[in-house]
Design a protein around this motif. Sequence first.
Motif, PDB file in Angstrom:
ATOM      1  N   LYS A 188       0.847  -1.191   0.000  1.00  0.00           N
ATOM      2  CA  LYS A 188       0.000   0.000   0.000  1.00  0.00           C
ATOM      3  C   LYS A 188       0.879   1.237   0.000  1.00  0.00           C
ATOM      4  CE  LYS A 188      -3.803   2.438   0.385  1.00  0.00           C
ATOM      5  NZ  LYS A 188      -4.823   2.468  -0.702  1.00  0.00           N
ATOM      6  N   THR A 203      -6.436  -2.796   5.851  1.00  0.00           N
ATOM      7  CA  THR A 203      -6.535  -3.521   4.579  1.00  0.00           C
ATOM      8  C   THR A 203      -7.203  -4.881   4.766  1.00  0.00           C
ATOM      9  OG1 THR A 203      -4.357  -4.618   4.744  1.00  0.00           O
ATOM     10  CG2 THR A 203      -4.437  -2.429   3.700  1.00  0.00           C
ATOM     11  N   ARG A 225     -10.756  -4.353   4.328  1.00  0.00           N
ATOM     12  CA  ARG A 225     -11.004  -3.517   3.139  1.00  0.00           C
ATOM     13  C   ARG A 225     -11.475  -2.106   3.478  1.00  0.00           C
ATOM     14  NH1 ARG A 225      -8.834  -5.701  -1.659  1.00  0.00           N
ATOM     15  NH2 ARG A 225      -9.699  -4.554  -3.409  1.00  0.00           N
ATOM     16  N   GLU A 257      -9.210  -0.061   3.822  1.00  0.00           N
ATOM     17  CA  GLU A 257      -8.236   0.459   2.858  1.00  0.00           C
ATOM     18  C   GLU A 257      -8.026  -0.611   1.798  1.00  0.00           C
ATOM     19  OE1 GLU A 257      -6.785   3.342   2.713  1.00  0.00           O
ATOM     20  OE2 GLU A 257      -6.986   4.215   4.718  1.00  0.00           O
ATOM     21  N   PRO A 275      -5.667  -2.488  -0.680  1.00  0.00           N
ATOM     22  CA  PRO A 275      -4.242  -2.631  -0.976  1.00  0.00           C
ATOM     23  C   PRO A 275      -3.965  -2.387  -2.457  1.00  0.00           C
ATOM     24  CG  PRO A 275      -5.259  -4.777  -0.674  1.00  0.00           C
ATOM     25  CD  PRO A 275      -6.304  -3.763  -0.317  1.00  0.00           C
TER      26      PRO A 275
END
Length: 272
Positions: free
Chosen positions: A30, A67, A70, A72, A74
């Motif tokens: 990321k 991540t 989800r 964020e 990736p």
Amino acid sequence: MTVVRSKPVIDTHNPADGRAPVLDARCVNKSYGSHHVLKDVSLTVYPGEVVCLIGPSGAGKSTFLRTLNRLESPDSGEIWVGGDPIGFRLADGVLHELPERLIAAQRARTAMVFQHFNLFPHFSALKNVMEGPVKVQKRKPEEVRKEATDLLTRVGLGDKIHSFPSQLSGGQRQRVAIARAVAMKPLFMLFDEPTSALDPELVGEVLDVMTALVQEGRTMLVVTHEMGFARRVADKVVFMADGAIVEQGTPEEIFENPREVRTQQFLDRVLT
């Protein structure tokens, strides 16, 4: 749906004992602009394991947690939860990207406890705990109400179920947040520095609740600066620095005999 890449179905079983992992993150990357926050981060967590992520601020620990459900996305890598790829659907060995509404359904398989509680300020403690199971999981309110009341009682807040967040201490608010996470009946729980926003005298009450969850056999991934807690409850300790996992091992291996100089330097600072 967009086909993003083709690959064989991965073998998600631990060859040692046949257990399938709850979480299998592989080579997660990321970046934010030119800042490479996560660098090929890979981690496997099995049912009932407690994994503590430690390391300096800015190491990428919280971003990695985000991540996994989800919050964020990736830039590359794969994250499998309960044998399913997060953000994708696997069909005939091909991964198809999912729309956000289906990703939200996948996200409900995990539960996250945030540093700053993230409670709904206009909801009582009881309604905060009930909201996810009723609105997201479409469960019957009367059933959820009883479970939520029992959960709040278990975390020592049976007399605060009708109180609003503004009427609670920081430790009490975090205990409501933990009860809310448990109410979702997740495959595993994520804790993002759950005590760092608390006054020192309130830290213990939250750690006691988390220790009780460990004793129940819950699967947990915890970002923490509480080294004593990590040493006491973790099955595995993961040290991160500069966006990468530097080393991982049992609490004894990491705290008593770290292999990497970077790990030793960090522990020398935080344990003295």
